[in-house]
Scaffold this active site. Structure first.
Site, short mmCIF file in Angstrom:
data_model
loop_
_atom_site.label_atom_id
_atom_site.label_comp_id
_atom_site.label_asym_id
_atom_site.label_seq_id
_atom_site.Cartn_x
_atom_site.Cartn_y
_atom_site.Cartn_z
N GLU A 73 17.09 -49.27 75.91
CA GLU A 73 17.75 -49.34 77.22
C GLU A 73 17.60 -50.72 77.87
O GLU A 73 17.77 -50.85 79.09
CB GLU A 73 17.21 -48.26 78.16
CG GLU A 73 17.32 -46.85 77.65
CD GLU A 73 18.75 -46.34 77.52
OE1 GLU A 73 19.70 -47.16 77.57
OE2 GLU A 73 18.93 -45.12 77.34
N HIS A 92 12.27 -45.98 84.05
CA HIS A 92 13.23 -44.97 83.57
C HIS A 92 12.44 -43.85 82.92
O HIS A 92 11.60 -44.11 82.05
CB HIS A 92 14.20 -45.59 82.55
CG HIS A 92 14.93 -44.56 81.74
ND1 HIS A 92 15.72 -43.59 82.31
CD2 HIS A 92 14.98 -44.32 80.40
CE1 HIS A 92 16.22 -42.81 81.37
NE2 HIS A 92 15.78 -43.23 80.20
P1 13P Z 1 13.22 -46.36 73.90
O1 13P Z 1 12.04 -45.84 73.12
O2 13P Z 1 14.12 -47.19 73.04
O3 13P Z 1 12.75 -47.06 75.15
O4 13P Z 1 14.12 -45.12 74.35
C1 13P Z 1 13.60 -44.08 75.13
C2 13P Z 1 14.62 -43.55 76.09
O5 13P Z 1 14.25 -42.84 77.00
C3 13P Z 1 16.05 -43.87 75.92
O6 13P Z 1 16.76 -43.53 77.06
#
Ligand code: 13P
Length: 211
Positions: A73, A92
């Site tokens: 992200e 997030h």
């Molecule tokens: P990442 O491990 O690539 O950060 O992805 C986790 C996620 O929540 C994608 O929205």
């Protein structure tokens, strides 16, 4: 190294705070050298400071330094930081209650005065787009207009803050608000505040919590 350790500590604290689980979610922090962001798909418990990705703001879009790929992200983290100079950190997560609302694509209306700390009502739901895409970043930026947080359809949420502490606190408070809203829905639904009442709460936040 201090900023890297702080970012990892925040990532690790999310499960205990009830705002994330497993390896979902990602965090970023603005630093003088660029955006520090958690790498993709590495459990937070195993994460070492050197594994965080650094994405310089003045380099070509997508450039990163570090042994591991940045979070899938990275685009919305990078795009929010570019569009919103006041944002110093982004969280997030797939927090359960807020994500349940996001799955139902239900925005959070003016059900509590705390909505004011996110910039006003409603807290929008960003339109659905595949995780890790430029389309998702576009949708998140639209939903964040004049807000410090948004839900993400069938996905989770994003909170922003001037500091990492502020973005983390916003994440905890957004999840609490989502939970309170859902509880209220279960007993017939909240009486919503009027727009003048929300605006008064925004002014009160500015004076009561001004630093
Ligand atoms: P990442 O491990 O690539 O950060 O992805 C986790 C996620 O929540 C994608 O929205």
């Amino acid at each position: 190294m201090q900023m890297r350790e702080t970012l990892i500590a925040a990532a690790r604290s999310m499960a205990g705070l009830g705002i994330n689980q497993g390896k979902a979610g990602n965090l970023s922090l603005r630093t003088p050298a660029g955006m520090l962001i958690t790498p993709s798909a590495i459990p937070y418990e195993e994460l070492t400071p050197a594994q965080l990705a650094l994405m310089p703001f003045d380099a070509e879009y997508g450039t990163f330094h570090g042994p591991n790929r940045p979070s899938s992200e990275w685009r919305f983290h990078r795009d929010i930081m570019a569009a919103r100079p006041e944002v110093g950190a982004i969280v997030h997560t797939h927090a359960p209650y807020a994500t349940a609302l996001a799955m139902a694509r239900r925005e959070i209306p003016a059900c509590h005065y705390m909505i004011a700390r996110f910039g006003g009502a409603p807290i929008r739901v960003a339109g659905y787009a595949l995780f890790g895409t430029a389309e998702l970043s576009e949708q998140v930026l639209i939903a964040l207009q004049d807000r410090s947080a948004c839900l993400m359809a069938n996905h989770g949420f994003v909170t922003t803050g001037a500091t990492l502490d502020a973005a983390m606190l916003a994440a905890v408070e957004l999840e609490a608000l989502a939970r309170q809203y859902m509880l209220s829905l279960s007993i017939g639904g909240p009486v919503l505040l009027s727009e003048p009442e929300v605006q008064a709460a925004i002014r009160q936040f500015a004076t009561a919590y001004a630093s």
